[in-house]
Design an enzyme around this catalytic site. Structure first.
Site, PDB file in Angstrom:
ATOM      1  CD  GLU A 112      -2.919  -1.219   0.254  1.00  0.00           C
ATOM      2  OE1 GLU A 112      -3.235  -0.126  -0.249  1.00  0.00           O
ATOM      3  OE2 GLU A 112      -3.454  -2.288  -0.073  1.00  0.00           O
TER       4      GLU A 112
ATOM      5  CB  CYS B 222      -1.668   7.532   1.399  1.00  0.00           C
ATOM      6  SG  CYS B 222      -3.224   6.796   1.936  1.00  0.00           S
TER       7      CYS B 222
HETATM    8  P1  NAD Z   1       8.070   4.776   5.024  1.00  0.00           P
HETATM    9  O1  NAD Z   1       8.159   3.959   3.788  1.00  0.00           O
HETATM   10  O2  NAD Z   1       9.196   5.680   5.356  1.00  0.00           O
HETATM   11  O3  NAD Z   1       7.893   3.837   6.311  1.00  0.00           O
HETATM   12  C1  NAD Z   1       6.831   2.894   6.416  1.00  0.00           C
HETATM   13  C2  NAD Z   1       7.236   1.765   7.314  1.00  0.00           C
HETATM   14  O4  NAD Z   1       8.365   1.128   6.742  1.00  0.00           O
HETATM   15  C3  NAD Z   1       7.632   2.155   8.737  1.00  0.00           C
HETATM   16  O5  NAD Z   1       6.935   1.331   9.648  1.00  0.00           O
HETATM   17  C4  NAD Z   1       9.122   1.860   8.798  1.00  0.00           C
HETATM   18  O6  NAD Z   1       9.504   1.343  10.042  1.00  0.00           O
HETATM   19  C5  NAD Z   1       9.290   0.800   7.750  1.00  0.00           C
HETATM   20  N1  NAD Z   1      10.631   0.762   7.165  1.00  0.00           N
HETATM   21  C6  NAD Z   1      11.512   1.772   7.012  1.00  0.00           C
HETATM   22  N2  NAD Z   1      12.638   1.324   6.414  1.00  0.00           N
HETATM   23  C7  NAD Z   1      12.453   0.003   6.184  1.00  0.00           C
HETATM   24  C8  NAD Z   1      13.243  -1.031   5.587  1.00  0.00           C
HETATM   25  N3  NAD Z   1      14.453  -0.787   5.115  1.00  0.00           N
HETATM   26  N4  NAD Z   1      12.713  -2.267   5.505  1.00  0.00           N
HETATM   27  C9  NAD Z   1      11.485  -2.506   5.989  1.00  0.00           C
HETATM   28  N5  NAD Z   1      10.691  -1.586   6.549  1.00  0.00           N
HETATM   29  C10 NAD Z   1      11.168  -0.349   6.659  1.00  0.00           C
HETATM   30  O7  NAD Z   1       6.699   5.556   4.901  1.00  0.00           O
HETATM   31  P2  NAD Z   1       6.084   6.612   5.890  1.00  0.00           P
HETATM   32  O8  NAD Z   1       6.906   7.860   5.857  1.00  0.00           O
HETATM   33  O9  NAD Z   1       5.816   5.979   7.211  1.00  0.00           O
HETATM   34  O10 NAD Z   1       4.669   6.875   5.209  1.00  0.00           O
HETATM   35  C11 NAD Z   1       4.497   7.793   4.166  1.00  0.00           C
HETATM   36  C12 NAD Z   1       4.284   7.086   2.853  1.00  0.00           C
HETATM   37  O11 NAD Z   1       3.342   6.063   2.995  1.00  0.00           O
HETATM   38  C13 NAD Z   1       3.742   8.015   1.790  1.00  0.00           C
HETATM   39  O12 NAD Z   1       4.351   7.717   0.565  1.00  0.00           O
HETATM   40  C14 NAD Z   1       2.270   7.652   1.739  1.00  0.00           C
HETATM   41  O13 NAD Z   1       1.631   7.945   0.525  1.00  0.00           O
HETATM   42  C15 NAD Z   1       2.332   6.199   1.993  1.00  0.00           C
HETATM   43  N6  NAD Z   1       1.066   5.736   2.531  1.00  0.00           N
HETATM   44  C16 NAD Z   1       0.312   4.906   1.784  1.00  0.00           C
HETATM   45  C17 NAD Z   1      -0.926   4.494   2.264  1.00  0.00           C
HETATM   46  C18 NAD Z   1      -1.809   3.566   1.485  1.00  0.00           C
HETATM   47  O14 NAD Z   1      -2.777   3.084   2.057  1.00  0.00           O
HETATM   48  N7  NAD Z   1      -1.537   3.295   0.226  1.00  0.00           N
HETATM   49  C19 NAD Z   1      -1.359   4.937   3.507  1.00  0.00           C
HETATM   50  C20 NAD Z   1      -0.550   5.790   4.227  1.00  0.00           C
HETATM   51  C21 NAD Z   1       0.673   6.180   3.746  1.00  0.00           C
END
Ligand code: NAD
Length: 482
Positions: free
Chosen positions: A226, A260
């Site tokens: 997502e 998002c």
């Molecule tokens: P992010 O990708 O920075 O982090 C998301 C999660 O990934 C966190 O829990 C983090 O701990 C984990 N993570 C970080 N590095 C990792 C790695 N190397 N391996 C595995 N996991 C790792 O995203 P964010 O800043 O938390 O959220 C913002 C983004 O999420 C935006 O792009 C937004 O559009 C998207 N988003 C999408 C939805 C959806 O439903 N499609 C909903 C909310 C947010």
């Protein structure tokens, strides 16, 4: 890779000294010893509903502290209310979803019978994002429970108080070998993603989504991703502009744009950008008469995101864009208190960072088109978005637009709210994600749809065995008829 290995064998924060791998193994063993039946799933959904409703003030407080100021109503309306609604929906439909579905066996196999059995996959992993830290961690859990799985959850480290609270809430209602929350930083998340889950659902950025898929591929773990991206809006000139602005700005300014599905940029007819900007000022000021002391307006999650947003405006202005502040009384908004008053950007183009990256904040670029096809071409020439919004009461035109664009989901004549429909699958496409969840789609995402053929006492196939004769040839001619 070696850092990840260390973490898998290292300790998972606050889980009694066990390693992530040990926790996972215990869950898998528990799953195999007693696969959750209907009664257990229903009971678990009820427990989840109860704990969310009972502890709502604690949840509001934790999320508020993580943001340094998050509107109470946004936590209740945009996180807890849809969560409770999804749980009620799952409880209501679970029995029907679980029923094996009879389907017709091929005519040539008469009188054999065929059916689809929905079977839990096993132990599933859920990684959440910080922007709606409760909804994005617990809504996939609803689907995982409904489908009969055990689950490990990893909330985002950028909302640490909420993560701790979730851990505490889940530990209060479920045993660790059934459902548990793991907290920790990005390296814990990376180690988590390397576990051999039976399914992994990740919510977050496209960049980290690629890392997740790479880690999951080592175990051939199927993923639901997502992700994010730039969700466009196109407004038809016949649509009442004020209504469009009210709906767009309301959605854009929820959670200060950190959504998002927030409209990322808007296309209006070339005769309308100034009017759109002026109306946006009026509407923003009605929604938020003040900024720094206004508890309805959520703050930016941290300093680096605040600086990123400021950087977008500076870069765009340096390249010729016009920045139109949408708020009055914005003095005092700064990177210390992280109150970011909204800004519209006119005269933008693709050379600007704000048009290259997902904005995820209260900045609204306004693009213009002469012919609707030009706006559509722009959208279709860019990565497929998580959401697409079109404002037009003409149904035929709207239907044509739906046919000619590909996106995760669509709301026509409003923004965001397709996510709140329990009967619609939710998910992105291409760079905005893969797979779906919510409601029955989520039940399917976390189930193995096992195809079963039940042969009858009498089988037509017994006439088609060697030594082949004239009858077999007749059947072959029939099967290959033109
Ligand atoms: P992010 O990708 O920075 O982090 C998301 C999660 O990934 C966190 O829990 C983090 O701990 C984990 N993570 C970080 N590095 C990792 C790695 N190397 N391996 C595995 N996991 C790792 O995203 P964010 O800043 O938390 O959220 C913002 C983004 O999420 C935006 O792009 C937004 O559009 C998207 N988003 C999408 C939805 C959806 O439903 N499609 C909903 C909310 C947010």
């Amino acid at each position: 890779m070696s850092a990840i290995r260390e973490n898998i064998t290292g300790q998972a924060a606050g889980s009694g000294g066990s390693t992530l791998r040990e926790l996972f193994d215990r869950q898998r063993a528990a799953f195999h010893s007693a696969v959750p039946d209907y009664a257990k799933r229903l009971e678990s959904l009820k427990s989840l509903e109860e704990v969310v409703l009972e502890r709502q003030s604690e949840i509001v407080r934790a999320v508020n502290e993580d943001f340094g100021g998050r509107a109470r109503q946004e936590t209740l309306l945009l996180e807890l209310a849809p969560l409770a609604d999804l749980i009620r929906h799952a409880k209501r439909h679970l029995a029907k979803w679980m029923k094996p579905r009879k389907v017709r066996a091929g005519f040539n196999f008469f009188p054999a019978k065929a059916q689809i059995i929905y079977q839990p996959l096993g132990v599933v992993g859920i990684i959440g994002a910080w922007n709606y830290p409760v909804f994005l961690t617990l809504s996939p859990l609803i689907d995982a429970i409904a489908a009969g799985n055990h689950a490990m959850l990893k909330p985002s480290e950028l909302a640490p108080r909420t993560a701790e609270l979730l851990k505490n809430m889940i530990a209060a209602i479920f045993p660790e070998e059934y459902i548990l929350v793991v907290t920790g930083d990005a390296s814990t998340a990376a180690a988590f993603a390397s576990l051999p889950f039976d399914h992994l659902l990740f919510t977050g950025s496209t960049r980290v989504g690629k890392l997740i898929m790479r880690a999951a591929s080592e175990n051939l773990t199927p993923v639901t991703l997502e992700l994010g991206g730039k969700s466009p809006v196109i407004v038809h000139p016949d649509f009442p502009l004020r209504t469009a602005v009210e709906r767009i700005l309301t959605g854009k300014l929820y959670n200060a744009g950190q959504t998002c599905l927030a409209p990322d940029y808007v296309f209006v007819h070339e005769s309308q950008p100034e009017g759109f900007a002026q109306l946006s000022r009026d509407v923003a000021q009605c929604l938020y008469p003040t900024w720094t002391k206004n508890s309805d307006y959520t703050r930016i999650i941290n300093r680096s995101h605040y600086d990123r947003l400021t950087g977008y405006i500076e870069d765009a202005v340096a390249r010729g864009a016009r920045a139109i502040p949408l708020g009055n009384n914005t003095e005092g908004c700064n990177s210390e208190n992280r109150v970011f008053a909204p800004v519209a950007l006119l005269d933008v183009d693709d050379s600007m960072r704000v048009m290259q990256e997902e904005i995820f904040g209260p900045i609204l670029p306004v693009m213009t088109y002469r012919k609707l096809e030009d706006a559509l071409k722009y959208v279709n020439d860019h990565p497929r978005p998580l959401a697409f919004y079109y404002f037009d009461y003409d149904r035929d035109r709207a239907a044509e637009i739906l046919r000619s664009t590909v996106s995760g989901g669509v709301t026509v004549n409003d923004v965001i709210f397709h996510i709140a429909q329990n009967n619609l699958p939710f998910g992105g496409v291409g760079p905005s994600g893969m797979g779906h969840y919510h409601g029955e789609a989520g039940f399917h995402a976390f189930s193995k749809q096992k195809g079963v053929l039940i042969q009858s006492r009498f089988s037509m196939l017994s006439f088609l065995r060697p030594p082949y004769g004239r009858f077999t040839d007749r059947v072959i001619r029939f099967l290959l008829r033109k």
